[in-house]
Design a protein around this motif. Structure first.
Motif, mmCIF file in Angstrom:
data_model
loop_
_atom_site.group_PDB
_atom_site.id
_atom_site.type_symbol
_atom_site.label_atom_id
_atom_site.label_comp_id
_atom_site.label_asym_id
_atom_site.label_seq_id
_atom_site.Cartn_x
_atom_site.Cartn_y
_atom_site.Cartn_z
ATOM 1 N N GLY A 141 44.031 40.799 49.712
ATOM 2 C CA GLY A 141 44.085 39.934 50.882
ATOM 3 C C GLY A 141 45.276 40.263 51.759
ATOM 4 O O GLY A 141 45.928 41.312 51.597
ATOM 5 N N ASP A 142 45.608 39.365 52.665
ATOM 6 C CA ASP A 142 46.730 39.586 53.581
ATOM 7 C C ASP A 142 48.060 39.686 52.836
ATOM 8 O O ASP A 142 48.983 40.361 53.301
ATOM 9 N N LEU A 143 48.151 39.008 51.702
ATOM 10 C CA LEU A 143 49.404 39.006 50.944
ATOM 11 C C LEU A 143 49.388 40.014 49.798
ATOM 12 O O LEU A 143 50.239 39.967 48.919
ATOM 13 N N GLY A 144 48.421 40.915 49.809
ATOM 14 C CA GLY A 144 48.347 41.918 48.751
ATOM 15 C C GLY A 144 47.237 41.622 47.761
ATOM 16 O O GLY A 144 46.342 40.797 48.007
ATOM 17 N N GLU A 145 47.303 42.277 46.613
ATOM 18 C CA GLU A 145 46.258 42.139 45.604
ATOM 19 C C GLU A 145 46.334 40.777 44.928
ATOM 20 O O GLU A 145 47.428 40.273 44.634
ATOM 21 N N ILE A 146 45.157 40.163 44.714
ATOM 22 C CA ILE A 146 45.099 38.853 44.067
ATOM 23 C C ILE A 146 44.289 38.970 42.776
ATOM 24 O O ILE A 146 43.543 39.937 42.576
ATOM 25 N N SER A 147 44.442 37.977 41.919
ATOM 26 C CA SER A 147 43.694 37.963 40.663
ATOM 27 C C SER A 147 42.316 37.349 40.889
ATOM 28 O O SER A 147 42.099 36.585 41.837
ATOM 29 N N TYR A 148 41.397 37.683 40.023
ATOM 30 C CA TYR A 148 40.027 37.166 40.093
ATOM 31 C C TYR A 148 39.535 36.889 38.674
ATOM 32 O O TYR A 148 40.150 37.332 37.690
ATOM 33 N N GLU A 149 38.448 36.161 38.591
ATOM 34 C CA GLU A 149 37.847 35.869 37.289
ATOM 35 C C GLU A 149 36.456 36.483 37.219
ATOM 36 O O GLU A 149 35.676 36.399 38.172
ATOM 37 N N GLU A 150 36.152 37.113 36.097
ATOM 38 C CA GLU A 150 34.843 37.718 35.900
ATOM 39 C C GLU A 150 33.875 36.676 35.353
ATOM 40 O O GLU A 150 34.171 35.987 34.384
ATOM 41 N N GLN A 151 32.726 36.573 35.998
ATOM 42 C CA GLN A 151 31.690 35.649 35.581
ATOM 43 C C GLN A 151 30.510 36.426 34.994
ATOM 44 O O GLN A 151 30.576 37.641 34.809
ATOM 45 N N ARG A 152 29.420 35.725 34.739
ATOM 46 C CA ARG A 152 28.228 36.393 34.227
ATOM 47 C C ARG A 152 27.514 37.141 35.349
ATOM 48 O O ARG A 152 27.744 36.907 36.526
ATOM 49 N N ASN A 153 26.628 38.069 34.957
ATOM 50 C CA ASN A 153 25.797 38.819 35.905
ATOM 51 C C ASN A 153 26.616 39.601 36.926
ATOM 52 O O ASN A 153 26.301 39.633 38.115
ATOM 53 N N SER A 154 27.711 40.216 36.445
ATOM 54 C CA SER A 154 28.526 41.107 37.283
ATOM 55 C C SER A 154 29.056 40.406 38.534
ATOM 56 O O SER A 154 29.122 40.991 39.611
ATOM 57 N N GLU A 155 29.458 39.159 38.400
ATOM 58 C CA GLU A 155 30.003 38.397 39.514
ATOM 59 C C GLU A 155 31.468 38.104 39.266
ATOM 60 O O GLU A 155 31.881 37.858 38.128
ATOM 61 N N ILE A 156 32.276 38.142 40.335
ATOM 62 C CA ILE A 156 33.670 37.756 40.241
ATOM 63 C C ILE A 156 33.924 36.597 41.202
ATOM 64 O O ILE A 156 33.248 36.459 42.219
ATOM 65 N N THR A 157 34.906 35.757 40.868
ATOM 66 C CA THR A 157 35.269 34.628 41.720
ATOM 67 C C THR A 157 36.768 34.680 42.008
ATOM 68 O O THR A 157 37.562 35.211 41.222
ATOM 69 N N PHE A 158 37.157 34.096 43.141
ATOM 70 C CA PHE A 158 38.544 34.115 43.584
ATOM 71 C C PHE A 158 38.731 32.990 44.593
ATOM 72 O O PHE A 158 37.746 32.375 45.047
ATOM 73 N N PRO A 159 39.975 32.669 44.982
ATOM 74 C CA PRO A 159 40.189 31.618 45.986
ATOM 75 C C PRO A 159 39.502 31.966 47.302
ATOM 76 O O PRO A 159 39.460 33.125 47.707
ATOM 77 N N THR A 160 38.961 30.970 47.964
ATOM 78 C CA THR A 160 38.247 31.195 49.227
ATOM 79 C C THR A 160 39.166 31.848 50.259
ATOM 80 O O THR A 160 40.305 31.434 50.460
ATOM 81 N N GLY A 161 38.648 32.903 50.903
ATOM 82 C CA GLY A 161 39.438 33.598 51.902
ATOM 83 C C GLY A 161 38.771 34.878 52.356
ATOM 84 O O GLY A 161 37.597 35.129 52.059
ATOM 85 N N ASP A 162 39.541 35.693 53.075
ATOM 86 C CA ASP A 162 39.070 36.984 53.572
ATOM 87 C C ASP A 162 39.712 38.094 52.747
ATOM 88 O O ASP A 162 40.955 38.138 52.631
ATOM 89 N N TYR A 163 38.892 39.003 52.216
ATOM 90 C CA TYR A 163 39.404 40.017 51.296
ATOM 91 C C TYR A 163 38.719 41.360 51.503
ATOM 92 O O TYR A 163 37.653 41.447 52.116
ATOM 93 N N MET A 164 39.366 42.391 50.934
ATOM 94 C CA MET A 164 38.757 43.697 50.770
ATOM 95 C C MET A 164 38.566 43.908 49.270
ATOM 96 O O MET A 164 39.534 43.827 48.505
ATOM 97 N N ILE A 165 37.336 44.192 48.860
ATOM 98 C CA ILE A 165 37.022 44.408 47.452
ATOM 99 C C ILE A 165 36.742 45.892 47.240
ATOM 100 O O ILE A 165 35.843 46.455 47.868
ATOM 101 N N SER A 166 37.509 46.512 46.385
ATOM 102 C CA SER A 166 37.318 47.929 46.089
ATOM 103 C C SER A 166 36.943 48.093 44.621
ATOM 104 O O SER A 166 37.401 47.328 43.764
ATOM 105 N N TYR A 167 36.123 49.101 44.333
ATOM 106 C CA TYR A 167 35.676 49.354 42.963
ATOM 107 C C TYR A 167 35.035 50.731 42.888
ATOM 108 O O TYR A 167 34.767 51.376 43.912
ATOM 109 N N ASP A 168 34.784 51.190 41.662
ATOM 110 C CA ASP A 168 34.100 52.454 41.416
ATOM 111 C C ASP A 168 32.784 52.179 40.698
ATOM 112 O O ASP A 168 32.708 51.285 39.836
ATOM 113 N N GLY A 169 31.752 52.938 41.056
ATOM 114 C CA GLY A 169 30.445 52.783 40.430
ATOM 115 C C GLY A 169 29.835 54.125 40.083
ATOM 116 O O GLY A 169 30.337 55.178 40.481
#
Length: 204
Positions: free
Chosen positions: A78-106
Motif C-alpha cells: 500500500g501507500d505505507l509499504g508492504e502490509i500483512s494479510y491472512e490466507e483464507q480457503r480457496n486461495s483467497e487472502i484478506t487484508f484491511p480495506t484499502g488500495d493495494y498492489m498485489i504481486s505474486y508468482d504463478g
C-alpha cells in the motif's frame, strides 16, 4: 402542458449518462500486469485493487467460472509499504480495506496463460523474445488484445476486459509444425501421383 417535454428530456439525459459511463470505463479500469518467464513455465503478476479487503487467485475453468489456483511469493503493498494479510480457503487472502498492489508468482501449463477478473481491467502481458504469437496455428490472443514489439519482447494489451488469454510458442514448435506440414504435403503429392498414374493406366 410542460410535463410531456420533461418526459422526453429524461430518456435523453439517461442516454447521455450511459454514454459517458461507457466512454470513461476503460479509464477507470484497474491495471493488471503479467510477465512470462524465459522458460515459459511460469509468470510474475502485479494486480491493482482499490477499496478492497480481499483477493482471490483464480483462473478460468472449462465453463468460464473462476477456479482457485496456488501461487507463491505473495506481497500486498500500500501507500505505507508492504502490509500483512491472512490466507483464507480457496486461495483467497484478506487484508484491511484499502488500495493495494498485489504481486505474486504463478505456474503455466503448455505455454498458455489466461486471466479472469471480477471487474474490467487494463491487462498487459509481457512475453520474452524467445516466444511468439503471430502464427494462428500455434498462437492465440483472446478478443480485444493488441500486439506490439519493444525492447526484445512482445507486449499484448487489453483495455477494460474481464478475460485475457494468450497461447504462445517458441522456435522449436515452429520447426515441428513446418516438418509436420512438409511430411503431409509430400504424402499428398505421392498419393495424388499414384492416383493419376492409375487413371492413366486404366485408360490405356
Amino acid at each position: 402542458m410542460q410535463s410531456p417535454n420533461r418526459d422526453r428530456r429524461n430518456p435523453a439525459c439517461l442516454a447521455l449518462c450511459l454514454a459517458a459511463l461507457i466512454l470513461v470505463s476503460p479509464v477507470l479500469a484497474q491495471n493488471a500486469t503479467f510477465s512470462i518467464n524465459e522458460n515459459g513455465t511460469g509468470y510474475s503478476a502485479v494486480i491493482e485493487v482499490t477499496d478492497s479487503d480481499r483477493f482471490q487467485f483464480t483462473k478460468p475453468g472449462y465453463l468460464g467460472e473462476g477456479v482457485p489456483i496456488t501461487v507463491r511469493d505473495i506481497r500486498v503493498t500500500g501507500d505505507l509499504g508492504e502490509i500483512s494479510y491472512e490466507e483464507q480457503r480457496n486461495s483467497e487472502i484478506t487484508f484491511p480495506t484499502g488500495d493495494y498492489m498485489i504481486s505474486y508468482d504463478g505456474d503455466l501449463d503448455g505455454h498458455s496463460f489466461s486471466g479472469l477478473f471480477t471487474k474490467p481491467y487494463n491487462v498487459t502481458v509481457y512475453l520474452p523474445d524467445v516466444f511468439n504469437v503471430d502464427n494462428p496455428l500455434l498462437g492465440y490472443i483472446s478478443q480485444g488484445g493488441s500486439v506490439s514489439h519493444k525492447e526484445n519482447q512482445t507486449i499484448i494489451t487489453w483495455e477494460g476486459t474481464r478475460y485475457a488469454e494468450v497461447r504462445f510458442y517458441d522456435e522449436d514448435r515452429m520447426v515441428i509444425l513446418i516438418a509436420f506440414g512438409t511430411i503431409w504435403l509430400t504424402l499428398m503429392i505421392i498419393l495424388l501421383f499414384g492416383y493419376y498414374s492409375m487413371r492413366v493406366s486404366s485408360r490405356e
